[in-house]
Design a protein around this motif. Structure first.
Motif, PDB file in Angstrom:
ATOM      1  N   GLU A 109       0.848  -1.198   0.000  1.00  0.00           N
ATOM      2  CA  GLU A 109       0.000   0.000   0.000  1.00  0.00           C
ATOM      3  C   GLU A 109       0.883   1.247   0.000  1.00  0.00           C
ATOM      4  N   THR A 110       1.208   1.726  -1.190  1.00  0.00           N
ATOM      5  CA  THR A 110       2.052   2.907  -1.313  1.00  0.00           C
ATOM      6  C   THR A 110       1.413   3.897  -2.277  1.00  0.00           C
ATOM      7  N   GLY A 111       1.310   5.156  -1.839  1.00  0.00           N
ATOM      8  CA  GLY A 111       0.741   6.167  -2.713  1.00  0.00           C
ATOM      9  C   GLY A 111       0.192   7.334  -1.922  1.00  0.00           C
ATOM     10  N   PRO A 112      -0.452   8.287  -2.620  1.00  0.00           N
ATOM     11  CA  PRO A 112      -0.992   9.472  -1.954  1.00  0.00           C
ATOM     12  C   PRO A 112      -2.162   9.127  -1.034  1.00  0.00           C
ATOM     13  N   ILE A 113      -2.336   9.919   0.018  1.00  0.00           N
ATOM     14  CA  ILE A 113      -3.461   9.740   0.930  1.00  0.00           C
ATOM     15  C   ILE A 113      -4.258  11.035   1.032  1.00  0.00           C
ATOM     16  N   HIS A 114      -5.546  10.897   1.355  1.00  0.00           N
ATOM     17  CA  HIS A 114      -6.437  12.045   1.457  1.00  0.00           C
ATOM     18  C   HIS A 114      -7.431  11.804   2.589  1.00  0.00           C
ATOM     19  N   VAL A 115      -7.890  12.874   3.198  1.00  0.00           N
ATOM     20  CA  VAL A 115      -8.953  12.748   4.192  1.00  0.00           C
ATOM     21  C   VAL A 115     -10.212  12.249   3.500  1.00  0.00           C
ATOM     22  N   ARG A 116     -11.106  11.662   4.278  1.00  0.00           N
ATOM     23  CA  ARG A 116     -12.367  11.172   3.711  1.00  0.00           C
ATOM     24  C   ARG A 116     -13.271  12.350   3.351  1.00  0.00           C
ATOM     25  N   LYS A 117     -13.753  12.352   2.125  1.00  0.00           N
ATOM     26  CA  LYS A 117     -14.691  13.379   1.691  1.00  0.00           C
ATOM     27  C   LYS A 117     -16.114  12.936   2.009  1.00  0.00           C
ATOM     28  N   PHE A 118     -16.876  13.804   2.663  1.00  0.00           N
ATOM     29  CA  PHE A 118     -18.250  13.491   3.037  1.00  0.00           C
ATOM     30  C   PHE A 118     -19.169  13.640   1.825  1.00  0.00           C
ATOM     31  N   ASP A 119     -20.105  12.713   1.675  1.00  0.00           N
ATOM     32  CA  ASP A 119     -21.126  12.861   0.633  1.00  0.00           C
ATOM     33  C   ASP A 119     -22.064  14.008   0.975  1.00  0.00           C
ATOM     34  N   ASP A 120     -22.458  14.075   2.252  1.00  0.00           N
ATOM     35  CA  ASP A 120     -23.301  15.172   2.731  1.00  0.00           C
ATOM     36  C   ASP A 120     -22.680  15.696   4.021  1.00  0.00           C
ATOM     37  N   GLY A 153      -8.126   8.876   5.760  1.00  0.00           N
ATOM     38  CA  GLY A 153      -9.560   8.675   5.609  1.00  0.00           C
ATOM     39  C   GLY A 153     -10.180   7.579   6.439  1.00  0.00           C
ATOM     40  N   LYS A 154      -9.452   7.064   7.447  1.00  0.00           N
ATOM     41  CA  LYS A 154     -10.006   6.014   8.295  1.00  0.00           C
ATOM     42  C   LYS A 154     -10.764   6.567   9.496  1.00  0.00           C
ATOM     43  N   ALA A 155     -10.575   7.843   9.783  1.00  0.00           N
ATOM     44  CA  ALA A 155     -11.316   8.551  10.835  1.00  0.00           C
ATOM     45  C   ALA A 155     -11.476   9.987  10.356  1.00  0.00           C
ATOM     46  N   ASP A 156     -12.329  10.745  11.058  1.00  0.00           N
ATOM     47  CA  ASP A 156     -12.649  12.097  10.602  1.00  0.00           C
ATOM     48  C   ASP A 156     -12.182  13.187  11.556  1.00  0.00           C
ATOM     49  N   THR A 173       4.609  23.611  25.193  1.00  0.00           N
ATOM     50  CA  THR A 173       3.388  22.815  25.284  1.00  0.00           C
ATOM     51  C   THR A 173       2.314  23.376  24.356  1.00  0.00           C
ATOM     52  N   ASN A 174       1.476  22.473  23.851  1.00  0.00           N
ATOM     53  CA  ASN A 174       0.343  22.860  23.009  1.00  0.00           C
ATOM     54  C   ASN A 174      -0.886  23.156  23.856  1.00  0.00           C
ATOM     55  N   PRO A 175      -1.814  23.941  23.320  1.00  0.00           N
ATOM     56  CA  PRO A 175      -3.147  23.970  23.920  1.00  0.00           C
ATOM     57  C   PRO A 175      -3.875  22.678  23.549  1.00  0.00           C
ATOM     58  N   ASN A 176      -5.024  22.415  24.168  1.00  0.00           N
ATOM     59  CA  ASN A 176      -5.870  21.334  23.684  1.00  0.00           C
ATOM     60  C   ASN A 176      -6.130  21.576  22.194  1.00  0.00           C
ATOM     61  N   PHE A 177      -6.124  20.494  21.404  1.00  0.00           N
ATOM     62  CA  PHE A 177      -6.256  20.704  19.957  1.00  0.00           C
ATOM     63  C   PHE A 177      -7.174  19.660  19.325  1.00  0.00           C
ATOM     64  N   ILE A 178      -7.529  19.929  18.071  1.00  0.00           N
ATOM     65  CA  ILE A 178      -8.415  19.053  17.306  1.00  0.00           C
ATOM     66  C   ILE A 178      -7.775  18.782  15.951  1.00  0.00           C
ATOM     67  N   VAL A 179      -7.796  17.527  15.541  1.00  0.00           N
ATOM     68  CA  VAL A 179      -7.411  17.146  14.183  1.00  0.00           C
ATOM     69  C   VAL A 179      -8.705  16.960  13.390  1.00  0.00           C
ATOM     70  N   LEU A 180      -8.816  17.675  12.280  1.00  0.00           N
ATOM     71  CA  LEU A 180     -10.048  17.704  11.503  1.00  0.00           C
ATOM     72  C   LEU A 180      -9.824  17.159  10.102  1.00  0.00           C
ATOM     73  N   GLY A 181     -10.778  16.394   9.611  1.00  0.00           N
ATOM     74  CA  GLY A 181     -10.706  15.865   8.260  1.00  0.00           C
ATOM     75  C   GLY A 181     -11.300  16.820   7.236  1.00  0.00           C
ATOM     76  N   ASP A 182     -12.296  16.347   6.510  1.00  0.00           N
ATOM     77  CA  ASP A 182     -12.902  17.077   5.397  1.00  0.00           C
ATOM     78  C   ASP A 182     -13.217  18.527   5.766  1.00  0.00           C
TER      79      ASP A 182
END
Length: 274
Positions: A147-158, A205-208, A252-261
């Motif tokens: 499994e080698t290649g580009p990766i992308h966040v999951r795009k939502f249909d809606d 794209g395995k989580a959002d 140190t960081n503040p509390n943070f969020i990782v966001l997808g689409d």
């Protein structure tokens, strides 16, 4: 930075992460390491120090003019650091608690920070033999067996109704995370270990989303921020302000969020409060 130079530095970071990661995996597999407690009560092991030594030696050999900042060393004061146009930012083992708990959910993080923003990010997950990497404006990629290649966040249909998958810590309160979600839609949860692995799973794209509530350092997010951003996502503080690098006395960081689409209106879904 010229593209050729950035590609050279990316290759150096990838090789350093692989070399350290494979050594750490051998130590993990053998179980022959010592574990200690830092002043902040977080764990550290001789494997962390070994990985730090390997990465620092490799980067120093191939990029002697670029300073290094690491979780496992005493770092320069801001008065010196603020003069750096670029520097390496490393977390030799992100997820030491998972290393000790033997879940396999730990990774090696290396970022190049340029003009106070991540320009290169490399994360190696030894248990999955998976190398995630990105460079600014160059896209994000995953390299693993078969499994080698580009990766992308999951795009939502809606974006307004699709089910959201939340990556949560194996040791994080599920209820505390869900209490921050104000939307009425359905949420799935995906338990994982280290911060960087959760970010990588969002990038591919395995989580959002992933919300980190607790103490972290800039080395926990530098590599991940580059990878997630190049995959089409973002990492921000929980009040949706940008994260900063090398601009404060403390690291140190503040509390943070990782966001997808980024089509999703995340401010309508996630509630911020102290």
């Amino acid at each position: 930075m010229p593209d050729e130079e950035r590609e050279r530095l990316l290759d150096i970071a990838k090789q350093a992460a692989l070399e350290a990661g494979k050594t750490v995996w051998d130590i993990y597999d053998s179980g022959e390491y010592e574990s200690y407690e830092k002043a902040d009560e977080s764990p550290v092991t001789t494997a962390d120090y070994k990985a730090h030594d390997i990465i620092k030696a490799y980067l120093s050999k191939h990029t002697p003019a670029i300073p290094i900042m690491s979780e496992e060393q005493t770092n320069a004061p801001l008065s010196e650091r603020k003069k750096w146009q670029q520097y390496w930012l490393i977390d030799p083992i992100d997820g030491t608690q998972e290393f000790v708990a033997r879940s396999g959910d730990f990774a090696v993080n290396i970022a190049l920070i340029e003009d106070n923003q991540p320009a290169i990010g490399v994360i190696y997950w030894p248990a999955g033999d998976a190398l995630y990497y990105a460079s600014k404006n160059g896209g994000a990629f995953k390299q693993s067996p078969g499994e080698t290649g580009p990766i992308h966040v999951r795009k939502f249909d809606d974006p307004s109704t699709d089910v959201v998958t939340i990556a949560i810590s194996r040791r994080q309160s599920r209820e505390r995370v869900l209490s921050r979600l104000t939307d009425k839609r359905v949420f799935n949860t995906l338990p994982l270990g280290s911060c960087s692995l959760k970010a990588c799973f969002i990038a591919e794209g395995k989580a959002d989303i992933f919300m980190r509530l607790g103490v972290t350092g800039e080395w926990d997010t530098g590599a991940a921020q580059c990878i997630v951003s190049e995959a089409g996502g973002n990492i921000v503080a929980v009040d949706f302000n940008p994260l900063t690098y090398n601009q404060r006395n403390i690291l140190t960081n503040p509390n943070f969020i990782v966001l997808g689409d980024q089509q999703v209106n995340w401010t309508d879904i996630i509630q911020y409060y102290e």
